[in-house]
Design a protein around this motif. Structure first.
Motif, PDB file in Angstrom:
ATOM      1  N   ARG A  44       0.792  -1.240   0.000  1.00  0.00           N
ATOM      2  CA  ARG A  44       0.000   0.000   0.000  1.00  0.00           C
ATOM      3  C   ARG A  44       0.823   1.288   0.000  1.00  0.00           C
ATOM      4  O   ARG A  44       0.486   2.234  -0.702  1.00  0.00           O
ATOM      5  CB  ARG A  44      -1.017  -0.032   1.139  1.00  0.00           C
ATOM      6  CG  ARG A  44      -2.195  -0.947   0.804  1.00  0.00           C
ATOM      7  CD  ARG A  44      -3.405  -0.668   1.652  1.00  0.00           C
ATOM      8  NE  ARG A  44      -3.360  -1.367   2.918  1.00  0.00           N
ATOM      9  CZ  ARG A  44      -3.746  -2.629   3.101  1.00  0.00           C
ATOM     10  NH1 ARG A  44      -4.212  -3.333   2.079  1.00  0.00           N
ATOM     11  NH2 ARG A  44      -3.691  -3.180   4.281  1.00  0.00           N
ATOM     12  N   PRO A  45       1.914   1.390   0.775  1.00  0.00           N
ATOM     13  CA  PRO A  45       2.670   2.657   0.738  1.00  0.00           C
ATOM     14  C   PRO A  45       3.277   2.900  -0.647  1.00  0.00           C
ATOM     15  O   PRO A  45       3.597   1.952  -1.373  1.00  0.00           O
ATOM     16  CB  PRO A  45       3.778   2.444   1.785  1.00  0.00           C
ATOM     17  CG  PRO A  45       3.271   1.352   2.673  1.00  0.00           C
ATOM     18  CD  PRO A  45       2.457   0.459   1.784  1.00  0.00           C
ATOM     19  N   ALA A  46       3.416   4.161  -1.008  1.00  0.00           N
ATOM     20  CA  ALA A  46       4.043   4.499  -2.302  1.00  0.00           C
ATOM     21  C   ALA A  46       5.513   4.083  -2.276  1.00  0.00           C
ATOM     22  O   ALA A  46       6.155   4.140  -1.225  1.00  0.00           O
ATOM     23  CB  ALA A  46       3.922   5.997  -2.551  1.00  0.00           C
ATOM     24  N   PRO A  47       6.073   3.680  -3.433  1.00  0.00           N
ATOM     25  CA  PRO A  47       7.462   3.195  -3.469  1.00  0.00           C
ATOM     26  C   PRO A  47       8.487   4.227  -3.005  1.00  0.00           C
ATOM     27  O   PRO A  47       9.584   3.868  -2.611  1.00  0.00           O
ATOM     28  CB  PRO A  47       7.689   2.854  -4.939  1.00  0.00           C
ATOM     29  CG  PRO A  47       6.351   2.789  -5.562  1.00  0.00           C
ATOM     30  CD  PRO A  47       5.406   3.597  -4.737  1.00  0.00           C
ATOM     31  N   HIS A  48       8.136   5.524  -3.054  1.00  0.00           N
ATOM     32  CA  HIS A  48       9.096   6.547  -2.612  1.00  0.00           C
ATOM     33  C   HIS A  48       8.804   7.044  -1.192  1.00  0.00           C
ATOM     34  O   HIS A  48       9.445   7.962  -0.715  1.00  0.00           O
ATOM     35  CB  HIS A  48       9.062   7.731  -3.588  1.00  0.00           C
ATOM     36  CG  HIS A  48       7.677   8.277  -3.773  1.00  0.00           C
ATOM     37  ND1 HIS A  48       6.851   7.846  -4.783  1.00  0.00           N
ATOM     38  CD2 HIS A  48       6.967   9.153  -3.045  1.00  0.00           C
ATOM     39  CE1 HIS A  48       5.678   8.463  -4.666  1.00  0.00           C
ATOM     40  NE2 HIS A  48       5.725   9.250  -3.623  1.00  0.00           N
ATOM     41  N   SER A  49       7.809   6.441  -0.500  1.00  0.00           N
ATOM     42  CA  SER A  49       7.431   6.959   0.823  1.00  0.00           C
ATOM     43  C   SER A  49       8.468   6.598   1.886  1.00  0.00           C
ATOM     44  O   SER A  49       8.532   7.201   2.942  1.00  0.00           O
ATOM     45  CB  SER A  49       6.053   6.420   1.224  1.00  0.00           C
ATOM     46  OG  SER A  49       6.107   5.001   1.294  1.00  0.00           O
ATOM     47  N   ALA A  50       9.274   5.580   1.603  1.00  0.00           N
ATOM     48  CA  ALA A  50      10.394   5.205   2.477  1.00  0.00           C
ATOM     49  C   ALA A  50      11.482   4.673   1.552  1.00  0.00           C
ATOM     50  O   ALA A  50      11.222   4.397   0.374  1.00  0.00           O
ATOM     51  CB  ALA A  50       9.963   4.131   3.482  1.00  0.00           C
ATOM     52  N   ALA A  51      12.685   4.504   2.082  1.00  0.00           N
ATOM     53  CA  ALA A  51      13.790   4.067   1.229  1.00  0.00           C
ATOM     54  C   ALA A  51      13.528   2.692   0.603  1.00  0.00           C
ATOM     55  O   ALA A  51      13.984   2.414  -0.514  1.00  0.00           O
ATOM     56  CB  ALA A  51      15.081   4.029   2.038  1.00  0.00           C
ATOM     57  N   TYR A  52      12.816   1.818   1.298  1.00  0.00           N
ATOM     58  CA  TYR A  52      12.459   0.505   0.740  1.00  0.00           C
ATOM     59  C   TYR A  52      11.572   0.722  -0.491  1.00  0.00           C
ATOM     60  O   TYR A  52      10.472   1.278  -0.372  1.00  0.00           O
ATOM     61  CB  TYR A  52      11.742  -0.338   1.800  1.00  0.00           C
ATOM     62  CG  TYR A  52      11.223  -1.644   1.274  1.00  0.00           C
ATOM     63  CD1 TYR A  52      12.057  -2.744   1.130  1.00  0.00           C
ATOM     64  CD2 TYR A  52       9.884  -1.777   0.902  1.00  0.00           C
ATOM     65  CE1 TYR A  52      11.576  -3.956   0.627  1.00  0.00           C
ATOM     66  CE2 TYR A  52       9.391  -2.978   0.404  1.00  0.00           C
ATOM     67  CZ  TYR A  52      10.242  -4.055   0.274  1.00  0.00           C
ATOM     68  OH  TYR A  52       9.762  -5.245  -0.227  1.00  0.00           O
ATOM     69  N   ALA A  53      12.029   0.273  -1.658  1.00  0.00           N
ATOM     70  CA  ALA A  53      11.396   0.658  -2.922  1.00  0.00           C
ATOM     71  C   ALA A  53      10.468  -0.399  -3.507  1.00  0.00           C
ATOM     72  O   ALA A  53       9.764  -0.125  -4.473  1.00  0.00           O
ATOM     73  CB  ALA A  53      12.479   0.989  -3.940  1.00  0.00           C
ATOM     74  N   HIS A  54      10.461  -1.615  -2.936  1.00  0.00           N
ATOM     75  CA  HIS A  54       9.869  -2.753  -3.665  1.00  0.00           C
ATOM     76  C   HIS A  54       8.421  -3.052  -3.264  1.00  0.00           C
ATOM     77  O   HIS A  54       8.090  -4.165  -2.852  1.00  0.00           O
ATOM     78  CB  HIS A  54      10.740  -3.993  -3.488  1.00  0.00           C
ATOM     79  CG  HIS A  54      12.155  -3.739  -3.891  1.00  0.00           C
ATOM     80  ND1 HIS A  54      12.527  -3.503  -5.190  1.00  0.00           N
ATOM     81  CD2 HIS A  54      13.283  -3.628  -3.153  1.00  0.00           C
ATOM     82  CE1 HIS A  54      13.819  -3.278  -5.250  1.00  0.00           C
ATOM     83  NE2 HIS A  54      14.308  -3.348  -4.016  1.00  0.00           N
ATOM     84  N   ARG A  55       7.580  -2.055  -3.387  1.00  0.00           N
ATOM     85  CA  ARG A  55       6.178  -2.232  -3.015  1.00  0.00           C
ATOM     86  C   ARG A  55       5.432  -3.109  -4.013  1.00  0.00           C
ATOM     87  O   ARG A  55       4.300  -3.507  -3.763  1.00  0.00           O
ATOM     88  CB  ARG A  55       5.501  -0.868  -2.859  1.00  0.00           C
ATOM     89  CG  ARG A  55       6.140   0.015  -1.790  1.00  0.00           C
ATOM     90  CD  ARG A  55       6.055  -0.619  -0.407  1.00  0.00           C
ATOM     91  NE  ARG A  55       6.643   0.226   0.621  1.00  0.00           N
ATOM     92  CZ  ARG A  55       6.538  -0.023   1.925  1.00  0.00           C
ATOM     93  NH1 ARG A  55       5.892  -1.096   2.357  1.00  0.00           N
ATOM     94  NH2 ARG A  55       7.104   0.759   2.804  1.00  0.00           N
ATOM     95  N   ASP A  56       6.056  -3.407  -5.156  1.00  0.00           N
ATOM     96  CA  ASP A  56       5.447  -4.302  -6.144  1.00  0.00           C
ATOM     97  C   ASP A  56       5.766  -5.770  -5.845  1.00  0.00           C
ATOM     98  O   ASP A  56       5.212  -6.668  -6.480  1.00  0.00           O
ATOM     99  CB  ASP A  56       5.959  -3.971  -7.555  1.00  0.00           C
ATOM    100  CG  ASP A  56       7.468  -4.163  -7.672  1.00  0.00           C
ATOM    101  OD1 ASP A  56       8.172  -4.028  -6.643  1.00  0.00           O
ATOM    102  OD2 ASP A  56       7.945  -4.467  -8.780  1.00  0.00           O
ATOM    103  N   ALA A  57       6.656  -6.036  -4.908  1.00  0.00           N
ATOM    104  CA  ALA A  57       7.070  -7.428  -4.654  1.00  0.00           C
ATOM    105  C   ALA A  57       5.955  -8.167  -3.920  1.00  0.00           C
ATOM    106  O   ALA A  57       5.541  -7.783  -2.829  1.00  0.00           O
ATOM    107  CB  ALA A  57       8.346  -7.450  -3.817  1.00  0.00           C
ATOM    108  N   MET A  58       5.473  -9.237  -4.549  1.00  0.00           N
ATOM    109  CA  MET A  58       4.452 -10.070  -3.905  1.00  0.00           C
ATOM    110  C   MET A  58       5.087 -11.302  -3.267  1.00  0.00           C
ATOM    111  O   MET A  58       4.516 -11.897  -2.353  1.00  0.00           O
ATOM    112  CB  MET A  58       3.408 -10.513  -4.940  1.00  0.00           C
ATOM    113  CG  MET A  58       2.679  -9.362  -5.601  1.00  0.00           C
ATOM    114  SD  MET A  58       1.734  -8.388  -4.428  1.00  0.00           S
ATOM    115  CE  MET A  58       0.358  -9.475  -4.151  1.00  0.00           C
TER     116      MET A  58
END
Ligand SMILES: Cc1cc2nc3c(=O)[nH]c(=O)nc-3n(C[C@H](O)[C@H](O)[C@H](O)COP(=O)(O)OP(=O)(O)OC[C@H]3O[C@@H](n4cnc5c(N)ncnc54)[C@H](O)[C@@H]3O)c2cc1C
Length: 478
Positions: free
Chosen positions: A364-378
């Motif tokens: 749910r968080p945007a990929p740039h909302s924190a340094a961790y970028a992999h919000r697409d990783a399932m």
């Protein structure tokens, strides 16, 4: 160490409240060892800190003397960055104190604590925050890379629950980072690994969990693996966020609930947890038992803290380990074929392949909302080579690398920074993804001389400051 440094060492010892361990000291040998036995380094000095002030002293000592510096949290990282040759190790393993505010649902915990320390403190109040699946892991390294486990689909990554951190910077200053205090540093800490300073204290938000949870293992023979994986893919796509299921492929340990003839045979295990009322979870997990003829199962209601330690016996300190990892947005049939091919070629009885399930709140968080970028990783897949004899190093490492190459066409290209080994080259940049350039700028602000470089390193952008510049010269007040 030369005479000058030896003299300064006496100054450090005088003020230090913890223990300074030199190579000739009792306890040095065990203190230099970390989880992965392929890492065999000999630091000049281990500063076993008792307080944040000790950490400040050790950081200043390393910086002012131009000595390479490593930071040890739980000492679990596969790459071995918790220990260095010839330099100083800032060892936080004695700093584990935790304090829970059950009303506010917050825990504050020191930077050397393990996952077991965190769970023990929070579960006394029926509360938890999402962390990893092996209780001897350090909370510090896990959090700074992102952090995920059984509760993540419901409550997010560990960093999504981080409220604030106390950090000793390269300048030797003790600062607090949160959404409102030094937000740039707070952003970078949440996925930027150990690049930005020594975190001496974390504050996490907590959620009601357990203390008993529905959890356990459903085991199928390897002959069923493809069908099981295909049905798992359909199941997890529709499963409520309370349900987390991780497929694990390995040789079956001699677990009492498995028939003797299964012991030592390759199996596929569905390891699961339901983060809610166990009675509601029971019917929801029922389909997982119907993917084919079972080899065995052990699912029931047990303390959350027990489930958090369930895999510890398979992941003890001191074995030789090498692994490779990919992130996936989807799981394709072609990937399953590769997985099954390489499971059959597993190089040792302790090796395994697992799919960590993300999704739900982690995306749910945007990929740039924190340094961790992999919000697409399932899914995060890890090919974990694990063995005892150094003579097997090449064979076991080769297996992981070949598997990595064969499965790469199905992967997203992203990788979890906490699963990188020491020899990943360009993949370090992939681990920080689209956030790399911004991280490099924050790095320049807080650590322009790259004092903290024993990590998956982010090079500071702009003019570098020599590591032995004075504290005032490298001070960064926002
Ligand atoms: C068996 C096993 C199971 C795992 N399971 C999971 C899992 O379920 N989920 C998950 O997300 N990850 C998992 N991991 C990966 C784990 O998150 C990383 O290995 C993590 O880096 C371990 O943290 P540590 O503090 O123990 O490591 P360390 O080796 O002590 O440190 C790792 C890195 O962080 C830096 N560091 C450590 N402490 C600090 C600090 N206080 N301040 C600043 N920098 C610091 C170190 O310098 C080093 O670069 C697992 C690892 C293992 C070996």
């Amino acid at each position: 160490m030369n005479k000058l440094k030896a003299a300064k060492l006496e100054d450090l010892k005088d003020s230090f409240r913890g223990k300074i361990l030199l190579p000739s000291d009792d306890g040095y040998e065990s203190a230099r060892k970390i989880w992965n036995a392929t890492i065999d380094r000999h630091p000049a000095l281990i500063a076993r800190c008792a307080t944040t002030s000790d950490v400040v002293l050790a950081v200043n000592y390393a910086r002012d003397n131009g000595i390479i510096l490593a930071v040890r949290g739980g000492g679990h990282n596969i790459a071995g960055n918790a220990v260095c040759d010839d330099g100083i190790v800032i060892d936080l393993s004695q700093m584990k104190a935790a304090s829970v505010d059950p009303e506010a649902r917050r825990v504050t915990i020191e930077g050397g604590a393990t996952l077991a320390d965190l769970d023990a403190a929070t579960q006394a109040h029926g509360l938890a925050t999402p962390i990893g699946i092996n209780s001897t892991t350090g909370i510090a390294g896990l959090t700074l890379g992102g952090g995920f486990g059984w509760l993540s689909r419901k409550f997010g990554m560990t960093i999504d629950n981080l409220e604030s951190a106390e950090v000793v910077t390269a300048a030797g200053e003790v600062v607090r980072a949160s959404a409102s205090e030094r937000p740039d540093l707070f952003w970078a800490l949440r996925g930027g690994s150990g690049n930005f300073g020594v975190v001496t204290r974390f504050e996490f938000r907590l959620h009601p969990v357990g203390p008993d949870v529905l959890s356990g293992l459903i085991v199928y023979p390897i002959s069923e693996a493809k069908r099981v994986l295909q049905q798992y893919r359909e199941f997890i796509a529709k499963a409520p966020e309370e349900i987390s299921v991780w497929p694990v492929l390995r040789q079956a340990p001699p677990l009492p609930f498995l028939p003797a003839e299964t012991h030592g045979k390759t199996v596929i295990v569905l390891a699961l947890l339901y983060a809610g009322d166990p009675k509601q979870g029971e019917p929801l997990i029922e389909p997982l038992r119907k993917f084919g003829p079972l080899a065995g199962e052990h699912v029931g209601v047990q303390p959350y803290t027990a489930w958090q330690k369930a895999f510890d016996p398979l992941l003890t300190f001191g074995a030789r380990n090498y692994w490779k990892s990919h992130n996936f947005s989807t799981l394709e049939d072609g990937l399953f074929d590769v997985v099954i091919e390489y499971v059959e070629k597993m190089p040792s009885p302790q090796s395994e392949i697992f799919f960590g399930a993300l999704g739900g709140a982690t995306t749910r968080p945007a990929p740039h909302s924190a340094a961790y970028a992999h919000r697409d990783a399932m899914f995060v897949m890890n090919f974990h080579g694990r063995w005892e004899d150094p003579a097997d190093d090449e064979r076991c490492i080769r297996w992981a690398r070949d598997f990595f190459n064969a499965s790469a066409p199905f992967a997203s290209g992203g990788v979890y920074v906490n699963f990188l080994t020491a020899d990943e080259g360009v993949r370090v940049r992939n681990a920080y993804g689209a956030n790399y350039d911004r991280l490099a700028q924050v790095k320049h602000k807080y650590d322009p001389g790259n004092l903290f470089r024993m990590n998956q390193n982010i090079k500071p952008v702009g003019k570098k400051v020599a590591p032995n510049q004075s504290r005032r010269e490298v001070s960064h007040r926002p």
